[in-house]
Scaffold this active site. Sequence first.
Site, PDB file in Angstrom:
ATOM      1  N   HIS A   3      57.263  55.471  58.825  1.00 11.99           N
ATOM      2  CA  HIS A   3      57.545  55.167  58.060  1.00 11.99           C
ATOM      3  C   HIS A   3      58.100  56.194  57.016  1.00 11.99           C
ATOM      4  O   HIS A   3      58.309  56.075  56.076  1.00 11.99           O
ATOM      5  CB  HIS A   3      56.697  54.186  57.267  1.00 11.99           C
ATOM      6  CG  HIS A   3      55.357  54.379  57.310  1.00 11.99           C
ATOM      7  ND1 HIS A   3      54.705  54.905  58.380  1.00 11.99           N
ATOM      8  CD2 HIS A   3      55.105  54.784  56.609  1.00 11.99           C
ATOM      9  CE1 HIS A   3      53.574  56.050  57.840  1.00 11.99           C
ATOM     10  NE2 HIS A   3      53.490  55.501  56.776  1.00 11.99           N
ATOM     11  N   ASP A   7      35.838  54.371  56.840  1.00  9.12           N
ATOM     12  CA  ASP A   7      36.699  55.290  55.819  1.00  9.12           C
ATOM     13  C   ASP A   7      36.511  55.272  54.073  1.00  9.12           C
ATOM     14  O   ASP A   7      36.592  53.854  53.578  1.00  9.12           O
ATOM     15  CB  ASP A   7      37.585  54.699  56.582  1.00  9.12           C
ATOM     16  CG  ASP A   7      39.324  55.736  55.986  1.00  9.12           C
ATOM     17  OD1 ASP A   7      39.159  56.571  54.782  1.00  9.12           O
ATOM     18  OD2 ASP A   7      40.076  55.131  56.238  1.00  9.12           O
ATOM     19  N   ALA A  59      37.475  55.752  50.845  1.00 11.45           N
ATOM     20  CA  ALA A  59      38.946  55.777  49.650  1.00 11.45           C
ATOM     21  C   ALA A  59      38.935  55.050  48.660  1.00 11.45           C
ATOM     22  O   ALA A  59      38.554  55.446  48.020  1.00 11.45           O
ATOM     23  CB  ALA A  59      40.380  56.038  50.857  1.00 11.45           C
ATOM     24  N   PHE A  66      43.672  52.156  58.503  1.00 12.45           N
ATOM     25  CA  PHE A  66      44.498  52.716  57.443  1.00 12.45           C
ATOM     26  C   PHE A  66      45.685  53.673  58.508  1.00 12.45           C
ATOM     27  O   PHE A  66      45.062  54.262  59.380  1.00 12.45           O
ATOM     28  CB  PHE A  66      43.795  53.594  56.458  1.00 12.45           C
ATOM     29  CG  PHE A  66      44.924  54.695  56.094  1.00 12.45           C
ATOM     30  CD1 PHE A  66      45.108  53.991  54.864  1.00 12.45           C
ATOM     31  CD2 PHE A  66      45.366  55.653  56.076  1.00 12.45           C
ATOM     32  CE1 PHE A  66      46.183  54.503  53.818  1.00 12.45           C
ATOM     33  CE2 PHE A  66      45.794  56.111  54.757  1.00 12.45           C
ATOM     34  CZ  PHE A  66      46.452  55.359  54.179  1.00 12.45           C
ATOM     35  N   ASP A  67      46.600  53.813  58.248  1.00 21.65           N
ATOM     36  CA  ASP A  67      47.860  54.257  59.295  1.00 21.65           C
ATOM     37  C   ASP A  67      47.292  55.583  59.912  1.00 21.65           C
ATOM     38  O   ASP A  67      47.544  56.028  60.410  1.00 21.65           O
ATOM     39  CB  ASP A  67      49.045  54.305  58.331  1.00 21.65           C
ATOM     40  CG  ASP A  67      48.983  55.354  57.348  1.00 21.65           C
ATOM     41  OD1 ASP A  67      48.375  55.021  56.597  1.00 21.65           O
ATOM     42  OD2 ASP A  67      50.174  55.114  56.810  1.00 21.65           O
ATOM     43  N   TYR A 124      34.918  82.599  46.765  1.00 18.72           N
ATOM     44  CA  TYR A 124      34.705  82.411  48.243  1.00 18.72           C
ATOM     45  C   TYR A 124      33.857  81.194  48.675  1.00 18.72           C
ATOM     46  O   TYR A 124      34.024  80.366  49.482  1.00 18.72           O
ATOM     47  CB  TYR A 124      35.144  83.352  49.640  1.00 18.72           C
ATOM     48  CG  TYR A 124      35.950  83.260  50.462  1.00 18.72           C
ATOM     49  CD1 TYR A 124      37.227  83.420  50.273  1.00 18.72           C
ATOM     50  CD2 TYR A 124      35.046  83.279  51.422  1.00 18.72           C
ATOM     51  CE1 TYR A 124      38.055  83.246  51.516  1.00 18.72           C
ATOM     52  CE2 TYR A 124      35.293  82.240  52.775  1.00 18.72           C
ATOM     53  CZ  TYR A 124      36.620  82.477  52.776  1.00 18.72           C
ATOM     54  OH  TYR A 124      37.533  82.334  53.694  1.00 18.72           O
ATOM     55  N   LYS A 143      42.126  58.903  45.786  1.00 15.92           N
ATOM     56  CA  LYS A 143      42.306  57.600  45.444  1.00 15.92           C
ATOM     57  C   LYS A 143      40.287  57.498  44.514  1.00 15.92           C
ATOM     58  O   LYS A 143      40.629  57.882  43.470  1.00 15.92           O
ATOM     59  CB  LYS A 143      41.612  56.382  46.551  1.00 15.92           C
ATOM     60  CG  LYS A 143      42.411  56.901  47.465  1.00 15.92           C
ATOM     61  CD  LYS A 143      44.107  56.896  47.869  1.00 15.92           C
ATOM     62  CE  LYS A 143      45.052  56.633  48.847  1.00 15.92           C
ATOM     63  NZ  LYS A 143      44.107  57.178  50.454  1.00 15.92           N
TER      64      LYS A 143
HETATM   65  C1  PLP Z   1      44.569  57.200  51.687  1.00 15.64           C
HETATM   66  C2  PLP Z   1      43.772  57.036  52.985  1.00 15.64           C
HETATM   67  C3  PLP Z   1      43.011  57.904  54.021  1.00 15.64           C
HETATM   68  C4  PLP Z   1      43.822  59.520  54.032  1.00 15.64           C
HETATM   69  O1  PLP Z   1      43.714  60.301  52.714  1.00 15.64           O
HETATM   70  P1  PLP Z   1      44.937  61.299  52.688  1.00 15.64           P
HETATM   71  O2  PLP Z   1      44.163  61.934  51.285  1.00 15.64           O
HETATM   72  O3  PLP Z   1      46.488  60.452  52.601  1.00 15.64           O
HETATM   73  O4  PLP Z   1      45.446  62.579  53.321  1.00 15.64           O
HETATM   74  C5  PLP Z   1      42.409  57.251  54.800  1.00 15.64           C
HETATM   75  N1  PLP Z   1      42.487  56.247  54.582  1.00 15.64           N
HETATM   76  C6  PLP Z   1      42.258  55.745  53.594  1.00 15.64           C
HETATM   77  C7  PLP Z   1      41.587  54.735  53.506  1.00 15.64           C
HETATM   78  C8  PLP Z   1      42.828  55.810  53.034  1.00 15.64           C
HETATM   79  O5  PLP Z   1      43.044  54.989  51.962  1.00 15.64           O
END
Ligand code: PLP
Length: 458
Positions: free
Chosen positions: A450, A215, A217, A124-125, A72, A258
Amino acid sequence: MELPFAESYKIKMVETIRRSTRQEREKWLKEAYYNLFNLRSEYVYIDLLTDSGTGAMSDKQWAEMMIGDESYAGASSYLKMKAVIKELFGFNDFLPTHQGRAAENVLFSLLVKAGDIIPGNSHFDTTKGHIEFRHAHAVDCTIDEAFHPTLYHPFKGNLDLNKLEEVLKSNPIEKIPFIVVTLTCNTSGGQPVSMENLKAVYEMAKKYGTLVIFDSARFAENAYFIKTREPGYGDKTIKEIVKEMYTYADVMTMSSKKDAIVNMGGFIGFGDRKMYEEASVYNIMFEGFVTYGGMSGRDMNALTQGLLESTEFDYLQTRIKQVEYLGEKLKQYGVPLLEPIGGHAVFLDAKSFLPAIPKEQYIAQTLAVEIYLEGGVRAVEIGTLLADRDPDTRENRYPAMELVRLAIPRRVYTNSHMDYIAATVANVFERRNQITKGLKILREAPIMRHFTVELDRV
Ligand SMILES: *Cc1c(COP(=O)(O)O)cnc(C)c1O
């Protein structure tokens, strides 16, 4: 003869996929209300819905799964991940989260207040969702070149420094908790941000007294483009480039689905100890204790190994060359697409592809539906459905570009699959003049519609 390019791995395990008939697909589409998120995956032959969490783990990642520490608190898996995050990004502290949006939720709970303004490059969305959910505003400062589908620019993810400075100058700085830089910029087509731009954005942030969040990813794919396109970086390793990139960030959010090549996971990396401590409170509430936060030990191990693999040049070259292979093939068939070709996906220019469909009938979604119908290939709309409604006026937001994204999962498909995808899209392109009617909305959710929207043919 010069030896051709070939993949830097071989296959150890396979998964069967099944082709379907057009008649079956017509029925399934109707049942799914023309929303490809509603399709069962077994109805899909080649799944390009997303490159998120769909990658194939390596033998070494699977081996790491076996030696995960499920304690843990204070697990070795946590400490191993901490060491690699420090090595790659230079951050001393991190919080594990179950995925990228959870990292956003934890960090934004600390940093974002109602009325705040958050400039960035085509957020990003989920990032935008977490900003708007807190009644704050995302301001897009991407360079104008990004919105010209065929104009060549090596770094279309760059922020326009004039636009950014305008936002920083014309608002009280307390209202701007941070600038978010998305690497690579998915919303504008998987386009990278240059080192020069990262540096300039960071310097501007410091001049005005705010923070920079990456951000992250697809940070490794971004580093590949810096290495191959930006003068002065050709001889540096990917890991050296990544290290330099993150000297221009105060904090990072990561969707490990990613560029950490795992099926689930995420984290926040912190340069500032105090911010880490404050964010820990939210992590414990929403995700889990600070040494696991929504992930099991084995998952942290696989993630850590994935970070090391995705920052190897040979892996990245195999990956990005496959995406390029698909893009070039489509170009040969005359299919209009976004250029230069992105790191993780090929983006079709739906407005040029289907000029007869009015924007009120969801051009990009119409094209994604036709591609599925043609060959069982599932792509995703990056257009009006994704852009959603304006939170204040509730009117549809019509983005500058209507795109269909063919996202390529990491290490999953072969180039024969790429040939099949290209032929599928080319067949739709051949009959494009017969596609004159789009779609209409039957039902939609108030935010991030979406995913669940229900549609019918006009
Ligand atoms: C996928 C993604 C996110 C969100 O991540 P999740 O793992 O899908 O929650 C945020 N920013 C970018 C650029 C992404 O590609």
